[in-house]
Structures are given as structure tokens and as C-alpha cells.
Design an enzyme around this catalytic site. Structure first.
Site, short mmCIF file in Angstrom:
data_model
loop_
_atom_site.label_atom_id
_atom_site.label_comp_id
_atom_site.label_asym_id
_atom_site.label_seq_id
_atom_site.Cartn_x
_atom_site.Cartn_y
_atom_site.Cartn_z
N ASP A 93 3.33 -4.39 8.14
CA ASP A 93 2.07 -3.64 8.03
C ASP A 93 0.93 -4.64 8.22
O ASP A 93 0.65 -5.46 7.34
CB ASP A 93 2.00 -2.98 6.65
CG ASP A 93 0.68 -2.25 6.42
OD1 ASP A 93 -0.19 -2.30 7.32
OD2 ASP A 93 0.52 -1.65 5.35
N CYS A 100 -4.66 2.43 -3.69
CA CYS A 100 -3.44 2.98 -3.09
C CYS A 100 -2.27 2.02 -3.28
O CYS A 100 -1.45 1.83 -2.35
CB CYS A 100 -3.63 3.28 -1.60
SG CYS A 100 -4.88 4.50 -1.29
N HIS A 111 0.88 -1.19 0.00
CA HIS A 111 0.00 0.00 0.00
C HIS A 111 0.91 1.23 0.00
O HIS A 111 2.02 1.19 0.55
CB HIS A 111 -0.83 -0.05 1.28
CG HIS A 111 -1.90 0.98 1.40
ND1 HIS A 111 -1.65 2.28 1.74
CD2 HIS A 111 -3.24 0.89 1.23
CE1 HIS A 111 -2.78 2.96 1.79
NE2 HIS A 111 -3.77 2.14 1.48
N GLN A 124 -4.22 -5.26 7.06
CA GLN A 124 -5.20 -6.20 6.49
C GLN A 124 -5.11 -7.58 7.14
O GLN A 124 -5.81 -8.50 6.71
CB GLN A 124 -4.98 -6.34 4.98
CG GLN A 124 -5.20 -5.06 4.19
CD GLN A 124 -6.66 -4.63 4.12
OE1 GLN A 124 -7.57 -5.41 4.41
NE2 GLN A 124 -6.90 -3.39 3.74
N LYS A 138 -10.35 -0.54 10.50
CA LYS A 138 -10.52 -1.74 9.66
C LYS A 138 -10.88 -2.96 10.51
O LYS A 138 -10.97 -4.07 10.02
CB LYS A 138 -9.25 -2.02 8.87
CG LYS A 138 -8.95 -0.95 7.80
CD LYS A 138 -7.71 -1.32 7.02
CE LYS A 138 -7.14 -0.16 6.22
NZ LYS A 138 -7.93 0.19 5.06
C1 LIG Z 1 -2.21 -2.80 3.67
C2 LIG Z 1 -2.60 -1.42 4.08
N1 LIG Z 1 -1.68 -0.64 4.66
C3 LIG Z 1 -1.95 0.61 5.08
C4 LIG Z 1 -3.21 1.14 4.90
C5 LIG Z 1 -3.47 2.52 5.37
O1 LIG Z 1 -4.48 2.54 6.33
P1 LIG Z 1 -5.01 3.94 6.90
O2 LIG Z 1 -5.57 4.67 5.71
O3 LIG Z 1 -6.03 3.55 7.90
O4 LIG Z 1 -3.84 4.64 7.48
C6 LIG Z 1 -4.20 0.37 4.29
C7 LIG Z 1 -5.54 0.94 4.03
O5 LIG Z 1 -6.25 0.51 3.15
C8 LIG Z 1 -3.89 -0.94 3.88
O6 LIG Z 1 -4.81 -1.73 3.31
#
Ligand SMILES: Cc1ncc(COP(=O)(O)O)c(C=O)c1O
Length: 411
Positions: free
Chosen positions: A199, A366, A122, A202, A225
Site C-alpha cells: 500500500d 482509519c 489502514h 503514504q 494524496k
Molecule cells: C496508508 C493508507 N492506505 C489507504 C488509504 C485509503 O486511501 P483512499 O481513501 O484514497 O482510498 C489511506 C488514506 O488515508 C492511507 O493513508
């Protein structure tokens, strides 16, 4: 699978109609809906004991502080961190990753060093590293994918070298839903003296996570999430590393003592929590974790696998559907299905589904470097959670079967 339970009744939003149809919400990868218990926890905080935490000598402020610190202890247990002061609250996973990149990265990366990430990251786990590497004259290297969407084992073995200082990989890809072998990657990173950033945005909502078993040096996720309100996120870091990093944001609450020309910073965790914190969010996060513990991750994983296994053969029978990351054996996949409809832009697909009450995500998710790697500008994504049902999948697929017809193509 074992008995399917009806959790939808606990979620006020899922009772709503959209375009005169009962809503089918399949964008859980973006954010999940909130159960009544989480909404109530936030209401009781704001209606019953709202005050600035860590500051007041009066009872309300003490209660707000207790809620906030209870949330920290709850998260510590939830992801099995060794100490509660290894849990830092942030706004979201993005802020957590920026904190690591700008605090640890800026103070530990030198020119010529290497940072290794996956092509499926992401932007939140990509752009900060890209920018830090540019600022420091370091090299950003990518682990690419096998044909089935899994991370290339060859790249994991060859890209992490003695020059690597940081490896940052998602435990689950937000586009492909594939579970990455982060414990194995952490072992490789540690064998060359690098640190491992995971990270978990998910993964944490969908599977039991143990940061010590993974041996992650840093681990991040967003509350929204996993049933919690927006605006609260988590950064876990090993105590030794957090102590060895400068603060990211400066101001109130993160200091021990301030003089005209110098400041002594507070110990962990306050050192990384400048300014008034999100106590309402922390109250919601406690309720969300309690709710998830009641549902159980075995059940969550079972439901998501069942829905993917139910949907995939039907999707594969539609000759105009292209699937991404759906070839590999399903044991390592969460409830995410990414697809395209031949000849139709993903935004048109999402709009036509929306008119039938079905909410999915369309776009680059993203993850533009991943889209470029897959040779696509955008894709559609249906992402499930434990409150989704086979009937939801039927509604989605029925709506999908009409998409090409609506635009005048042969179905
Ligand atoms: C794998 C992953 N990392 C980071 C993020 C960023 O999350 P946030 O927008 O809540 O900071 C997301 C959001 O979709 C994500 O799916």
C-alpha cells in the site's frame, strides 16, 4: 537543508483565510492541496475535449482516449513498472486493494491458508483481507510493532511461513509516518511462495518509488494524496498475476465479445476498467506527476525531514504532549507527527487549532486496530508536504501551546 522554495503561491487554496487567519494546512496525509497547473489541466479537459474515451470514432473521443492512455504511460514511468498495461486505474487506493482482495484473494486463497498484514495498516488494507479470510476460512496474522513503532523484525521472520499466501503491508504508516522495509518483507514473502501487496498511499507522494526494485507483486495508491484530483487511483500488478485473475467489476469496455450466455473479457488493462473512466482525473494526474517531477523527491524529503526535526524538540519540551512513533532515528520517517495533549480529547485539540487557522487531523485515522494496540481511542496528526514551512510549524505549535489553557488546565 538547501535553499527553501516558496511553493505556496502555486496553490490557490493555501491563499485562503480560515477564521480570519491565513490557513495553515497540516492534513496532507488525508489529502493534499492542488496546484494551479492541476486545476487548469482538469479545466482544459472539461472545457476543451470532454468525451467518452475508448468508444467514439470522432476526434474528441480520440483526444480523451489519448489523455487517458498518456496518463497510464506517465504512471508507468513514475513508479517504474515494466509495462503500461500493468497500470490499472481505479477510484482510489481503497478500490485497488478491494480489487486485489476480491479478485486475486478469492481465487487464490483456500481454507487454512494465511494472510499476513501489519497491525498499523489502514482499514483499506485490513478490512478486505479480514473479510476474505472469513469467507475462505483462512487465517489473518499480524506483524506487531517494536517499542519505537517500527515493524517487529522478529514477527517479520516468524509470521510469514509456508502457509502464507499473501503479505500486505503499507510502505509508510499513515499514523506513525514510519517507512516499512517492504523490499525486505517482499523477499521473505517470495521465499515462501507468497505474493507481496504494498500500500503506497503514504509513500508515493513523498519519495521516489520503483515497484520493480521493491519487487512488489501489487502496489496501490490514490491520486488525491499527491496533488491530483479525488476519484483517480492506481493499481499496479505484475502482468502474470493480473492475467491470472478474474475481473472485479463487469460491464462496458472490459469485454472483447459478449453473447447471450457467455463473455470473452478484454486483455489488460481494459479487463479491470469497467464502465466510463475518469479522464478528467487522469488529466489532473498527468499534471500532478509533472509538477512533482519538477519539485523533485530529494527536495520533498529534505523539507519534510527539516520540518519534523524542527518541530520534534519543541514538542518534546512541552511536558503535556505525548508523541507516537517519534523515538526512532528519523531517517526512516516521513513528515507525519502523531501526538496527544494530556487530558484533552483529540477532537477538542483539532477544534481549538482550527479556530486559530490550523488544520490537523484527529481521530482513529482509519486504523482502529493500531489505536487499540497503542492503547488510545484517538490521536492528533499533523502531516506535512513540501509547501509547508517552518512558519507553519510555529503557527501550529503556538496554537497547540494554548489548548490546555482554553480548557482551564494549567499550561
Ligand atoms: C496508508 C493508507 N492506505 C489507504 C488509504 C485509503 O486511501 P483512499 O481513501 O484514497 O482510498 C489511506 C488514506 O488515508 C492511507 O493513508
Amino acid at each position: 537543508m538547501s535553499e527553501v522554495k516558496n511553493y505556496k503561491n502555486d496553490f490557490p487554496l493555501l491563499q485562503r483565510k480560515m477564521h480570519d487567519k491565513q490557513i495553515v494546512y497540516l492534513d496532507n496525509g488525508a489529502t493534499t492541496q492542488k496546484p494551479e497547473k492541476v486545476i487548469q489541466a482538469m479545466c482544459s479537459y472539461y472545457g476543451g475535449c470532454n468525451a467518452n474515451p475508448h468508444r467514439g470514432a470522432y476526434e474528441l473521443s480520440v483526444q480523451a482516449t489519448d489523455i487517458y492512455e498518456n496518463a497510464r504511460a506517465k504512471v508507468q514511468k513514475f513508479i517504474n513498472a515494466q509495462h503500461s498495461h500493468e497500470i490499472i486505474f481505479t477510484k482510489n487506493a481503497t478500490e485497488s486493494l478491494n480489487l486485489i482482495a476480491y479478485s486475486y484473494g478469492m481465487s487464490h486463497i483456500q481454507a487454512g491458508d494465511e494472510v499476513v498484514i501489519a497491525i498499523s495498516e489502514h482499514h483499506s488494507n485490513l478490512v478486505p483481507w479480514q473479510q476474505i479470510c472469513q469467507l475462505k476460512g483462512a487465517v489473518l496474522k499480524y506483524i506487531y510493532l517494536e517499542m519505537d513503532g517500527n515493524l517487529s523484525q522478529e514477527d517479520i521472520a516468524s509470521k510469514i511461513t509456508e502457509k502464507t499466501k499473501i503479505v500486505a503491508v503499507a510502505q509508510v504508516s499513515n499514523v506513525l509516518g514510519l517507512v516499512n522495509p517492504v523490499a525486505e518483507i517482499a523477499r521473505k514473502a517470495h521465499s515462501v511462495g507468497a505474493i507481496m501487496v504494498v500500500d503506497g498511499s503514504q509513500s508515493v507522494p513523498h519519495m521516489a518509488v520503483d515497484v520493480q526494485a521493491l519487487d512488489a507483486d501489487f502496489f496501490v495508491f490514490s491520486g488525491h494524496k499527491m496533488l491530483s484530483p479525488m476519484g483517480i487511483g492506481v493499481l499496479y500488478g505484475k502482468e502474470r498475476l493480473l492475467n491470472d485473475m478474474p475481473p472485479f467489476l463487469m460491464g462496458g469496455d472490459m469485454i472483447d465479445y459478449v453473447e447471450e450466455q457467455q463473455t470473452e473479457f478484454a486483455p489488460l488493462p481494459a479487463k479491470f476498467e469497467a464502465g466510463t473512466q475518469n479522464v478528467g482525473g487522469a488529466a489532473g494526474l498527468i499534471a500532478a506527476i509533472e509538477y512533482l517531477e519538477q519539485v523533485g523527491f530529494d527536495y520533498i524529503e529534505q523539507v519534510e525531514k527539516d520540518l519534523v526535526n524542527y518541530a520534534l524538540p519543541k514538542l518534546k519540551a512541552m511536558p503535556y504532549i505525548e508523541l507516537y512513533g517519534c523515538d526512532s532515528t528519523l531517517y526512516n520517517k516521513t513528515g507525519i507527527i502523531t501526538f496527544n495533549v494530556q487530558d484533552v480529547h483529540p477532537h477538542d485539540v483539532a477544534t481549538i487549532l482550527d479556530a486559530q487557522g490550523v488544520a490537523i487531523r484527529a481521530g482513529h485515522h482509519c486504523a482502529q486496530p493500531l489505536m487499540q494496540y497503542l492503547g488510545q481511542n484517538a490521536t492528533c496528526r499533523a502531516s506535512f508536504y513540501f509547501y509547508n514551512t517552518r512558519e507553519d510549524v510555529d503557527r501550529w505549535l503556538e496554537a497547540l501551546s494554548k489548548v490546555r489553557g482554553v480548557l482551564g488546565y494549567a499550561e
